[in-house]
Design a protein around this motif. Structure first.
Motif, PDB file in Angstrom:
ATOM      1  N   GLU A 474       7.947   3.649   5.733  1.00 47.39           N
ATOM      2  CA  GLU A 474       7.162   4.417   6.701  1.00 47.39           C
ATOM      3  C   GLU A 474       7.048   5.869   6.249  1.00 47.39           C
ATOM      4  N   ILE A 475       5.821   6.307   6.029  1.00 51.74           N
ATOM      5  CA  ILE A 475       5.546   7.690   5.642  1.00 51.74           C
ATOM      6  C   ILE A 475       4.580   8.267   6.668  1.00 51.74           C
ATOM      7  N   GLU A 476       5.051   9.228   7.440  1.00 47.00           N
ATOM      8  CA  GLU A 476       4.209   9.823   8.483  1.00 47.00           C
ATOM      9  C   GLU A 476       3.242  10.851   7.911  1.00 47.00           C
ATOM     10  N   HIS A 477       3.695  11.607   6.926  1.00 50.68           N
ATOM     11  CA  HIS A 477       2.868  12.677   6.363  1.00 50.68           C
ATOM     12  C   HIS A 477       2.527  12.303   4.921  1.00 50.68           C
ATOM     13  N   LYS A 478       1.324  11.766   4.734  1.00 50.03           N
ATOM     14  CA  LYS A 478       0.945  11.327   3.387  1.00 50.03           C
ATOM     15  C   LYS A 478       0.735  12.499   2.452  1.00 50.03           C
ATOM     16  N   GLY A 479       0.277  13.643   2.971  1.00 44.55           N
ATOM     17  CA  GLY A 479       0.091  14.820   2.138  1.00 44.55           C
ATOM     18  C   GLY A 479      -1.188  14.752   1.320  1.00 44.55           C
ATOM     19  N   VAL A 480      -1.488  15.855   0.656  1.00 44.76           N
ATOM     20  CA  VAL A 480      -2.675  15.937  -0.192  1.00 44.76           C
ATOM     21  C   VAL A 480      -2.236  15.946  -1.649  1.00 44.76           C
ATOM     22  N   LEU A 481      -3.164  15.610  -2.516  1.00 45.13           N
ATOM     23  CA  LEU A 481      -2.861  15.573  -3.943  1.00 45.13           C
ATOM     24  C   LEU A 481      -2.415  16.944  -4.445  1.00 45.13           C
ATOM     25  N   LEU A 482      -1.508  16.937  -5.397  1.00 46.80           N
ATOM     26  CA  LEU A 482      -1.138  18.182  -6.061  1.00 46.80           C
ATOM     27  C   LEU A 482      -2.367  18.741  -6.768  1.00 46.80           C
ATOM     28  N   GLY A 483      -2.580  20.030  -6.638  1.00 48.19           N
ATOM     29  CA  GLY A 483      -3.717  20.671  -7.287  1.00 48.19           C
ATOM     30  C   GLY A 483      -4.938  20.823  -6.424  1.00 48.19           C
ATOM     31  N   VAL A 484      -4.986  20.127  -5.276  1.00 48.53           N
ATOM     32  CA  VAL A 484      -6.164  20.229  -4.413  1.00 48.53           C
ATOM     33  C   VAL A 484      -6.301  21.641  -3.861  1.00 48.53           C
ATOM     34  N   ARG A 485      -5.177  22.276  -3.549  1.00 46.25           N
ATOM     35  CA  ARG A 485      -5.257  23.642  -3.016  1.00 46.25           C
ATOM     36  C   ARG A 485      -5.885  24.595  -4.018  1.00 46.25           C
ATOM     37  N   GLY A 486      -5.740  24.278  -5.307  1.00 41.28           N
ATOM     38  CA  GLY A 486      -6.361  25.120  -6.323  1.00 41.28           C
ATOM     39  C   GLY A 486      -7.864  25.031  -6.351  1.00 41.28           C
ATOM     40  N   LYS A 487      -8.437  24.048  -5.651  1.00 42.46           N
ATOM     41  CA  LYS A 487      -9.896  23.917  -5.565  1.00 42.46           C
ATOM     42  C   LYS A 487     -10.492  24.838  -4.509  1.00 42.46           C
ATOM     43  N   GLY A 488      -9.626  25.531  -3.757  1.00 39.13           N
ATOM     44  CA  GLY A 488     -10.118  26.446  -2.739  1.00 39.13           C
ATOM     45  C   GLY A 488     -10.503  25.791  -1.440  1.00 39.13           C
ATOM     46  N   ILE A 489      -9.967  24.595  -1.153  1.00 36.93           N
ATOM     47  CA  ILE A 489     -10.278  23.902   0.095  1.00 36.93           C
ATOM     48  C   ILE A 489      -9.379  24.449   1.193  1.00 36.93           C
ATOM     49  N   PRO A 490      -9.925  24.997   2.281  1.00 31.90           N
ATOM     50  CA  PRO A 490      -9.090  25.595   3.334  1.00 31.90           C
ATOM     51  C   PRO A 490      -8.571  24.541   4.305  1.00 31.90           C
ATOM     52  N   GLY A 491      -7.556  24.940   5.065  1.00 33.11           N
ATOM     53  CA  GLY A 491      -7.064  24.118   6.167  1.00 33.11           C
ATOM     54  C   GLY A 491      -6.303  22.887   5.755  1.00 33.11           C
ATOM     55  N   LEU A 492      -5.721  22.847   4.559  1.00 34.96           N
ATOM     56  CA  LEU A 492      -4.985  21.664   4.128  1.00 34.96           C
ATOM     57  C   LEU A 492      -3.584  21.664   4.716  1.00 34.96           C
ATOM     58  N   PRO A 493      -3.074  20.496   5.098  1.00 38.18           N
ATOM     59  CA  PRO A 493      -1.714  20.457   5.674  1.00 38.18           C
ATOM     60  C   PRO A 493      -0.667  20.743   4.608  1.00 38.18           C
ATOM     61  N   THR A 494       0.439  21.310   5.050  1.00 40.84           N
ATOM     62  CA  THR A 494       1.531  21.598   4.122  1.00 40.84           C
ATOM     63  C   THR A 494       2.356  20.342   3.892  1.00 40.84           C
ATOM     64  N   TYR A 495       3.185  20.381   2.874  1.00 36.20           N
ATOM     65  CA  TYR A 495       4.031  19.218   2.577  1.00 36.20           C
ATOM     66  C   TYR A 495       5.218  19.195   3.539  1.00 36.20           C
ATOM     67  N   ARG A 496       5.560  18.013   4.007  1.00 32.60           N
ATOM     68  CA  ARG A 496       6.641  17.841   4.975  1.00 32.60           C
ATOM     69  C   ARG A 496       7.752  16.990   4.374  1.00 32.60           C
ATOM     70  N   GLU A 497       8.955  17.250   4.845  1.00 33.31           N
ATOM     71  CA  GLU A 497      10.095  16.438   4.427  1.00 33.31           C
ATOM     72  C   GLU A 497      10.400  15.411   5.510  1.00 33.31           C
ATOM     73  N   GLU A 498      10.668  14.193   5.086  1.00 24.66           N
ATOM     74  CA  GLU A 498      11.033  13.117   5.998  1.00 24.66           C
ATOM     75  C   GLU A 498      12.344  12.490   5.532  1.00 24.66           C
ATOM     76  N   ILE A 499      13.103  11.975   6.472  1.00 26.25           N
ATOM     77  CA  ILE A 499      14.417  11.400   6.168  1.00 26.25           C
ATOM     78  C   ILE A 499      14.498  10.007   6.757  1.00 26.25           C
ATOM     79  N   ARG A 500      14.946   9.052   5.947  1.00 24.49           N
ATOM     80  CA  ARG A 500      15.161   7.691   6.399  1.00 24.49           C
ATOM     81  C   ARG A 500      16.552   7.254   5.945  1.00 24.49           C
ATOM     82  N   ARG A 501      17.101   6.295   6.664  1.00 25.44           N
ATOM     83  CA  ARG A 501      18.371   5.697   6.249  1.00 25.44           C
ATOM     84  C   ARG A 501      18.098   4.272   5.788  1.00 25.44           C
ATOM     85  N   LEU A 502      18.502   3.969   4.557  1.00 23.97           N
ATOM     86  CA  LEU A 502      18.239   2.652   3.979  1.00 23.97           C
ATOM     87  C   LEU A 502      19.412   1.721   4.245  1.00 23.97           C
ATOM     88  N   PRO A 503      19.149   0.520   4.742  1.00 21.40           N
ATOM     89  CA  PRO A 503      20.232  -0.451   4.960  1.00 21.40           C
ATOM     90  C   PRO A 503      20.838  -0.879   3.621  1.00 21.40           C
TER      91      PRO A 503
END
Length: 747
Positions: A474-503
Motif C-alpha cells: 500500500e502506497i498512499e503517496h505515489k509521488g512525481v518522477l524525479l526531474g519533473v520539478r526541473g521542467k518548471g511545472i508548478p504545484g507538484l506535491p512534495t515527497y512523503r515518507e510512509e511506514i509499514r510493518r512487515l509480517p
C-alpha cells in the motif's frame, strides 16, 4: 539465305528451309511487340493453336507468360528496344494448361545500321533441373536477403541462413567463424533432423581444425569457392576418422565450400553438402552452383560482419550498464534477496530502428547503520548510453545520500534536486537544460523492528506476498518522477515518507515497467495491456509463493511471454521468519553509569556467544562512546550574578545615587537528570552497538594534542570498529559502530 552449288555459284534459300530444321524457337517482333515471324518449333514449344504462318500480328504476350513473369517480359522488350541484349528464364502456360520452362535470348533487330526495328528471340526448352535451379536461386536469394536484413543478432542470423538453404539447396550446412586464431563452429543444420554421431562432425561451439587439402581449408587459402562435384572420385582428408566415417554413413556425395570475407578480412568458411538424406533428381553440385554459393557467401559475410559489429557495440553498452549495477548479492541479516537484470532484445520498435536496447533500469541494496538496509529500484526514462550514464550517476548519488541516514523522503528530495544538475542542452533549445526524469522507490528496512519506511517517486508499487496471498504494498503517496520539478511545472506535491510493518516471512517483488509494458501477444494480434501483464505476473508469483526468492524471481522474469521491448529489473526480498537477537537498556547520563553499561554489554555479548577477545574490544568501544555521550549530555550548572542596592537609592531626581555593589551567587535548581539508551544487535557476522541521547550535536573526530586529556575516544572507535557513524533522530541523535564476529580458533 545464301546457298552454294557445286559450281560455286550462290543461290538464296528461304529462311524456313533452315530455321524450320533447328530445335529452337525463333520469333521476330516489331517495335510494338507484335509477331512478324515464328518458326515451326516455336508453335510446338509454346503450344500455339495456329500454324506458324498465321501467327503474324499476335502480341508477344500470346507466348503465355505466367503472371509472375510479366515483369520479365516487359523488361525484355524495354532492354532490347534500347539496343541491349536480354538473357533469362521464364515459364510459359500453354493453351492446354501445361507449363513449360523456357531459356531465351533476345537481341535487337536492325534492318539497317542505327535504329532498332524489332526484336529477335531465340528460345529453347529448359531442362527441368536448370529451370528449377534458376527459379529456386532467385527465391533463395530473396529469402536470405530478407532474413539477413531482419536480424542483427549473430547466432540468429547464422541459424536463419542455414534454415533457408536446408533442404532446398543442400542437405547439410556448416558455418565456421574465427574467434581470434581459432576456428569455431557457429551453425550446423542437417536435413530431416539428422544428427551426426558424437565425436564425428564438430558441434556448435566446438573448435574445428581442417587439415591441409580439405576443401574448406582450400577455400580459405584461395579466398574462393571450391566445388567437389563427386566425393567418390577423390578422397579429401577429414578432420578425424570419425568424421570421415560419418560422411560415408550419411552418403555425402558432393560439397561446396565458400570463404566468408568482409572488408578484406577472412571471417570463416561456409560449406554445403548433398547426401542421401533427401530424394533429389540431381545429387551433385557443378560450376553454376559455385557462382551461386559464392554470391550467397558474400551476402552472408557482410551480414555476419554487421552482426559482429552490432554485438560488439551491444556487449560494450551492456558491460557499461551492468558495471554500474551491483555485482554480487550482499549478505544481509533478516533478508533473503534475489535480483535479475535483462536487457531488451535488439528488435525494431517505436519506429526507432534496431538498437542496442540498453536502458536506465537500476536497483541497489545499501547496508546502513545498525544492520538496516536501503532498497532501491528505479527506471530512467529513455534508452541508450545517456540513460545508462544517468542511471549510474543517480545510483552513486543515492548511495552517498543514504550514508547520512536521513529519512527516505528527504533523500528523495535531494535526489530530485540532483536530477536538475544533470540536465543537458537540448538541440532545439540551446539555452535551456533538459533534466532527465526517472521513477524511483527508496525504502529502508529494519530487520529487528520489522519496520519498512519508504518514499516513492512515481514508481509502480511492488507486489507483497503474505501467507501465500499476492497483493500490492500500500502506497498512499505515489509521488512525481524525479526531474519533473526541473521542467518548471508548478504545484507538484512534495515527497512523503510512509511506514509499514512487515509480517515475518513476507516477500516483496519489485520490478520496472519493462516486465509489463508492450509485450507482443503470442498470436501476433497486438500487445498485452499493462493490466493483463500485471495479472500474469501475479499468477506466476502466486504459483511459487512458497518457494525461495530465486524461484520467485525466475517466475517473475518468465511471467509475461514474448520478447521484452525495454530492459527490466527485478528484485525480490523476503523477511526472516524468526526474530533477530536484540537488547537495549536506558541509563541516567551520569559518569558512574559507564561501568554498568559496559558490564551489561559484556554479559549480553557473552550470552550471544561472541568470542571473548572480540567482546572485550566491543565493550572497550562501548565505554568510549558512552563516556563521550555522558560528557556532552550533562549540562553544567548555571550561575546568575545579582546586584543589590540600598533602599531608597535612586529616588533623588538628577542626583546619581551611590550604589554599593554586592555580588551574590545564587545557584539555579538542577535540571532533571538526562538519560541515554544503549542498544545491541546481533547479526550473523557482526554486532551493532547504538547509543541514543537527547543531544542534537553530532560527534566528530578531532586531533588531540599530546597534552590533551581527551579527544581520543572517537579516534579509537574509528580504528577498531569496521564502521561507525552517527545519525539524527527525532529526539536527539544516535552514535553507532559495527564490530565483525569471526569465530575464534577452537570455537
Amino acid at each position: 539465305m545464301r546457298r552454294w552449288d557445286e559450281s560455286g555459284l550462290a543461290a538464296f534459300l528461304p529462311a524456313d528451309t533452315v530455321l524450320g530444321q533447328i530445335e529452337a524457337a525463333v520469333l521476330v517482333t516489331d517495335q510494338l511487340g507484335s509477331l512478324l515471324y515464328a518458326n515451326t518449333y516455336a508453335v510446338k514449344l509454346f503450344g500455339l493453336p495456329d500454324d506458324a504462318e498465321r501467327l503474324a500480328g499476335r502480341s508477344i504476350l500470346s507466348l503465355g507468360f505466367e503472371e509472375g513473369d510479366l515483369g520479365e517480359a516487359a523488361e525484355l522488350v524495354r532492354q532490347v528496344l534500347h539496343g541491349g541484349a536480354w538473357d533469362g528464364t521464364f515459364a510459359s502456360v500453354r493453351p492446354d494448361g501445361s507449363r513449360v520452362f523456357v531459356q531465351a535470348q533476345a537481341v535487337p533487330l536492325r534492318r539497317s545500321p542505327g535504329a532498332v526495328d524489332g526484336i529477335v528471340i531465340i528460345a529453347r526448352r529448359a531442362t527441368r533441373r536448370a529451370s528449377l535451379r534458376e527459379r529456386d536461386r532467385i527465391g533463395l536469394l530473396e529469402q536470405i536477403g530478407e532474413r539477413l536484413a531482419g536480424s542483427l543478432e549473430l547466432d540468429l542470423t547464422l541459424r536463419h541462413v542455414a534454415e533457408t538453404l536446408i533442404p532446398q539447396f543442400a542437405d547439410h550446412c556448416f558455418i565456421d567463424l574465427f574467434h581470434g586464431d581459432k576456428l569455431t563452429r557457429r551453425a550446423q543444420t542437417n536435413a530431416q533432423g539428422w544428427t551426426p554421431p558424437p565425436g564425428s562432425w564438430a558441434r556448435v561451439g566446438e573448435q574445428i581444425v581442417y587439415p591441409d587439402g580439405h576443401f574448406c581449408q582450400q577455400a580459405m587459402a584461395l579466398l574462393d569457392a571450391v566445388v567437389v562435384g563427386d566425393l567418390r572420385g577423390k578422397r579429401y582428408p577429414a578432420p578425424n576418422a570419425k568424421s570421415q566415417r560419418a560422411s560415408e554413413d550419411v552418403g555425402l556425395v558432393s560439397v561446396i565450400a565458400a570463404p566468408l570475407c568482409a572488408r578484406g578480412e577472412l571471417l570463416g568458411v561456409m560449406s554445403l553438402g548433398l547426401s542421401r538424406l533427401t530424394d533429389r533428381e540431381e545429387r551433385h553440385y557443378d560450376a553454376d552452383d559455385r557462382g551461386f554459393v559464392a554470391a550467397i557467401a558474400s551476402r552472408v559475410a557482410i551480414a555476419i560482419d554487421n552482426a559482429m559489429l552490432f554485438e560488439e557495440e551491444r556487449r560494450t553498452a551492456l558491460a557499461f550498464q551492468t558495471s554500474l549495477l551491483p555485482q554480487r548479492l550482499p549478505t544481509l541479516d533478516g533478508l533473503e534477496v534475489a535480483w535479475r537484470y535483462m536487457p531488451a532484445k535488439p528488435l525494431e520498435t517505436h519506429g526507432q530502428g534496431i538498437q542496442t536496447q540498453v536502458g536506465g533500469d537500476w536497483y541497489d541494496l545499501i547496508p546502513l547503520s545498525a544492520g538496516r538496509v536501503g532498497i532501491v529500484i528505479g527506471d530512467v526514462e529513455g534508452r541508450g548510453a545517456r540513460a545508462a550514464a544517468v542511471m549510474g550517476q543517480l545510483r552513486a548519488a543515492l548511495r552517498a545520500f543514504a550514508q547520512d541516514d536521513k529519512p527516505p523522503a528527504e533523500i528523495m528530495r535531494k535526489l530530485d534536486d540532483w536530477c536538475r544538475t544533470l540536465g543537458t542542452t537540448a538541440p532545439e533549445s540551446p539555452g535551456q537544460l533538459d533534466p532527465p526524469m526517472a521513477s524511483c522507490t527508496y525504502l529502508v528496512y529494519d530487520a529487528w523492528s520489522r519496520t519498512l519506511s519508504f518514499s516513492n517517486a512515481g514508481h509502480e508499487a511492488p507486489l507483497l506476498i503474505t501467507d501465500g496471498e499476492v497483493g500490492e504494498l500500500e502506497i498512499e503517496h505515489k509521488g512525481v518522477l524525479l526531474g519533473v520539478r526541473g521542467k518548471g511545472i508548478p504545484g507538484l506535491p512534495t515527497y512523503r515518507e510512509e511506514i509499514r510493518r512487515l509480517p515475518p516471512g513476507s516477500t516483496l517483488v519489485f520490478y520496472t515497467d519493462g516486465l509489463t509494458d508492450r509485450r507482443q501477444r503470442l498470436d501476433g494480434t497486438g500487445h498485452y495491456t499493462e493490466a493483463e501483464a500485471v495479472e500474469m505476473l501475479r499468477s506466476a508469483v502466486r504459483a511459487v509463493a512458497g518457494a525461495d526468492v530465486e524461484a520467485i524471481a525466475q517466475a517473475a522474469e518468465e511471467a509475461v511471454p514474448g520478447d521484452i521491448d525495454d530492459d527490466m529489473a527485478i528484485v525480490v526480498v523476503r523477511t526472516s521468519h524468526s526474530d533477530l537477537a536484540s537488547w537495549e537498556c536506558s541509563f541516567p547520563a551520569e559518569a558512574i553509569r559507564v561501568s554498568e553499561a559496559r558490564r551489561q554489554a559484556q554479559a549480553t555479548l557473552t550470552r550471544w556467544g561472541v568470542p571473548a577477545k572480540q567482546a572485550e574490544l566491543a565493550c572497550l568501544l562501548v565505554s568510549e562512546v558512552v563516556t563521550n555521550v555522558v560528557l556532552h549530555t550533562t549540562l553544567p550548572r548555571r550561575r546568575r550574578r545579582i546586584a543589590l542596592e540600598p533602599a531608597g537609592a535612586g529616588h533623588m531626581a538628577g542626583v546619581p545615587p551611590p550604589v554599593w555593589e554586592k555580588e551574590a551567587l545564587r545557584v539555579a535548581p538542577p535540571p532533571p537528570p538526562k538519560q541515554f539508551t544503549l542498544r545491541l544487535r546481533r547479526g550473523a557476522a557482526a554486532v551493532w552497538v547504538e547509543v541514543f541521547d537527547t543531544d542534537l550535536r553530532l560527534p566528530r573526530i578531532r586531533s588531540a594534542d599530546e597534552t590533551d586529556e581527551g579527544g581520543r575516544g572517537l579516534y579509537l572507535v574509528d580504528q577498531i570498529a569496521s564502521r561507525w557513524g552517527s545519525r539524527p533522530t527525532r529526539n536527539g541523535k544516535v552514535v553507532w559502530f559495527e564490530m565483525p564476529i569471526t569465530p575464534a580458533a577452537g570455537d
